[in-house]
Scaffold this active site. Structure first.
Site, short mmCIF file in Angstrom:
data_model
loop_
_atom_site.label_atom_id
_atom_site.label_comp_id
_atom_site.label_asym_id
_atom_site.label_seq_id
_atom_site.Cartn_x
_atom_site.Cartn_y
_atom_site.Cartn_z
CE LYS A 1 36.74 47.55 28.78
NZ LYS A 1 36.34 46.85 29.99
CG HIS B 1 41.69 46.54 44.42
ND1 HIS B 1 42.78 46.63 43.59
CD2 HIS B 1 41.70 47.66 45.17
CE1 HIS B 1 43.41 47.77 43.82
NE2 HIS B 1 42.79 48.41 44.78
CB VAL B 2 38.40 40.93 43.34
CG1 VAL B 2 37.27 39.92 43.44
CG2 VAL B 2 37.98 42.11 42.47
P1 NAI Z 1 44.31 43.68 41.46
O1 NAI Z 1 45.32 44.18 40.52
O2 NAI Z 1 43.91 44.51 42.63
O3 NAI Z 1 44.76 42.26 42.07
C1 NAI Z 1 45.42 41.28 41.35
C2 NAI Z 1 46.30 40.52 42.35
O4 NAI Z 1 46.86 39.40 41.69
C3 NAI Z 1 47.47 41.35 42.89
O5 NAI Z 1 47.54 41.23 44.30
C4 NAI Z 1 48.69 40.74 42.20
O6 NAI Z 1 49.86 40.83 42.97
C5 NAI Z 1 48.23 39.30 42.04
N1 NAI Z 1 48.93 38.55 41.00
C6 NAI Z 1 49.43 39.00 39.82
N2 NAI Z 1 50.03 38.01 39.16
C7 NAI Z 1 49.90 36.90 39.92
C8 NAI Z 1 50.29 35.55 39.78
N3 NAI Z 1 50.99 35.13 38.72
N4 NAI Z 1 49.97 34.68 40.76
C9 NAI Z 1 49.30 35.07 41.85
N5 NAI Z 1 48.90 36.36 42.04
C10 NAI Z 1 49.20 37.24 41.10
O7 NAI Z 1 43.04 43.30 40.56
P2 NAI Z 1 41.53 43.10 41.02
O8 NAI Z 1 40.79 44.35 40.83
O9 NAI Z 1 41.50 42.40 42.34
O10 NAI Z 1 41.00 42.10 39.88
C11 NAI Z 1 41.36 40.73 39.90
C12 NAI Z 1 40.79 40.06 38.65
O11 NAI Z 1 39.38 40.20 38.63
C13 NAI Z 1 41.30 40.66 37.33
O12 NAI Z 1 41.40 39.64 36.38
C14 NAI Z 1 40.18 41.61 36.94
O13 NAI Z 1 40.12 41.80 35.54
C15 NAI Z 1 38.97 40.84 37.43
N6 NAI Z 1 37.81 41.68 37.69
C16 NAI Z 1 37.87 42.68 38.61
C17 NAI Z 1 36.77 43.46 38.86
C18 NAI Z 1 36.80 44.52 39.92
O14 NAI Z 1 35.71 45.01 40.29
N7 NAI Z 1 37.94 44.89 40.44
C19 NAI Z 1 35.50 43.27 38.14
C20 NAI Z 1 35.52 42.15 37.21
C21 NAI Z 1 36.64 41.42 37.00
#
Ligand code: NAI
Length: 346
Positions: free
Chosen positions: A78, A178-179
């Site tokens: 990393k 996104h996820v």
């Molecule tokens: P993202 O930033 O697109 O989505 C996160 C969502 O969580 C947002 O809609 C945000 O408003 C919401 N959020 C933030 N604080 C919150 C709270 N206190 N309560 C409820 N919702 C809240 O991130 P993404 O890419 O969807 O990733 C989500 C998780 O999965 C992260 O922890 C990331 O590290 C992990 N991850 C993502 C991968 C990927 O391919 N995008 C791969 C492996 C892990």
């Protein structure tokens, strides 16, 4: 640095300095037993250099475990660039960083992470071929991550409830980014009933409209009366305050670093909650990126490999049950046998 937590386990740590662009960066290579170390390049305004080192070391170690568990021919690495991604980015900065990546001759392959995007990887690509997640390559890994999480939820249901058909089960999804939103879609299509939470009201509206989800306050979703809790937002959501309130029998979601501390794995076991270790269930993204870095990207082949998360989790659950240990420890042990290192005594 030599006394920093985790340093002992690392093969190599590179400090990068470029006077012309002001680049200050760290590349941490944890382990290359299984192959070149692949991991994101994070750009973050760290409060101190020590904080940047600690983050790089912790994150690179995590990548070794994630890739080994996913069966990828990759090691863990990393990198972190110290700086504010909003104000201090320039193509020249990323080219300078790319030259350091190139100097490692492929021991480290850089991809996107917090604070960096496809454009930055493209700038690096001008000076090195040791990058992944490029434009025209595998694209946004999130839907593939969601697909892997969906497979992991099925495996957890199989282990806990004796069925991997999710129809009629109640699932709470925390975070519809996104996820999480794509996971909600897949769960809805599989017949699950959804309870969702986000701090972004638009995101909630999308899930309630499209997937007939019920909304819940973001700070209470962990306590929802459901079969499965899927954390897809923040890290450290499984902690001393939330664990006693969790009603779900299964925790299986995408968020990284879900356990606030290692001991919370044991706390979940004690409560009889089956926890799908985060780096096992959320490996779909790295599997997808690997398929790009390994040659011509074939999405169908990537998805087939992501389906293997189902079996990996069943293996972890079986080992945890057989040895009477938390699933988080079982995941570490399975990963460690795959990268050929034994866990150091705590
Ligand atoms: P993202 O930033 O697109 O989505 C996160 C969502 O969580 C947002 O809609 C945000 O408003 C919401 N959020 C933030 N604080 C919150 C709270 N206190 N309560 C409820 N919702 C809240 O991130 P993404 O890419 O969807 O990733 C989500 C998780 O999965 C992260 O922890 C990331 O590290 C992990 N991850 C993502 C991968 C990927 O391919 N995008 C791969 C492996 C892990």
């Amino acid at each position: 640095i030599f006394t920093a937590p985790d340093f002992d386990n690392h093969e190599q740590v590179v400090f990068c300095n470029d006077a012309e662009t002001g680049l200050k960066a760290i590349i941490a290579i944890h382990d290359t037993t299984r192959g070149p170390s692949l991991g994101g390049c994070r750009m973050w305004p760290y409060a101190s250099e020590a904080a940047a080192v600690t983050d790089a070391l912790r994150l690179s170690r995590g990548m070794t475990y994630k890739s080994a568990l996913a069966g990828l021919p990759l090691g863990g690495g990393k990198s972190v660039i110290i700086g504010d991604a909003k104000t201090q980015k320039s193509p020249a900065l990323f080219r300078a960083f790319g030259r350091f990546v190139d100097s490692l001759g492929g021991r480290y392959i850089a991809a996107e992470d917090v604070g960096t995007g496809v454009a930055d990887i493209e700038a690096m690509r001008q000076v090195t071929r040791h990058v992944a997640g490029t434009a025209g390559g595998s694209g946004d890994p999130s839907p593939v991550t969601a697909y892997g999480v969906f497979q992991g939820i099925r495996a957890a249901a199989k282990a806990k409830l004796g069925r991997d058909d999710l129809a009629g089960l109640r699932v709470a999804v925390q975070g519809l980014g996104h996820v999480g939103l794509d996971l909600a879609r897949q769960l809805y299509e599989a017949g699950a009933a959804l309870i969702v939470a986000d701090i972004d009201l638009d995101r909630i509206a999308r899930a309630t409209t499209a997937y007939r989800a019920e909304a819940m306050p973001a700070d209470r979703i962990h306590a929802a009366d459901v079969d499965i809790f899927a954390p897809c937002a923040l890290g450290a959501i499984l902690n001393d305050a939330t664990i006693p309130e969790i009603k779900a029998g299964i925790i299986a979601g995408a968020a990284n670093n879900q356990l606030a501390e290692e001991r919370h794995g044991a706390a979940l076991m004690k409560r009889g909650i089956l926890y799908a270790p985060d780096y096992a269930i959320n490996a779909g993204g790295i599997i997808n990126i690997h398929h790009e870095s390994a040659g011509k990207y074939d999405r169908a082949a990537a998805l087939r490999q992501v389906e293997g998360i189902y079996d990996t989790l069943l293996e972890i659950f079986a080992r945890a049950a057989a040895e009477g240990i938390p699933t988080s420890d079982a995941a570490d042990r399975v990963a460690e046998t795959r990268f050929g290192k034994h866990r150091q005594a705590a």
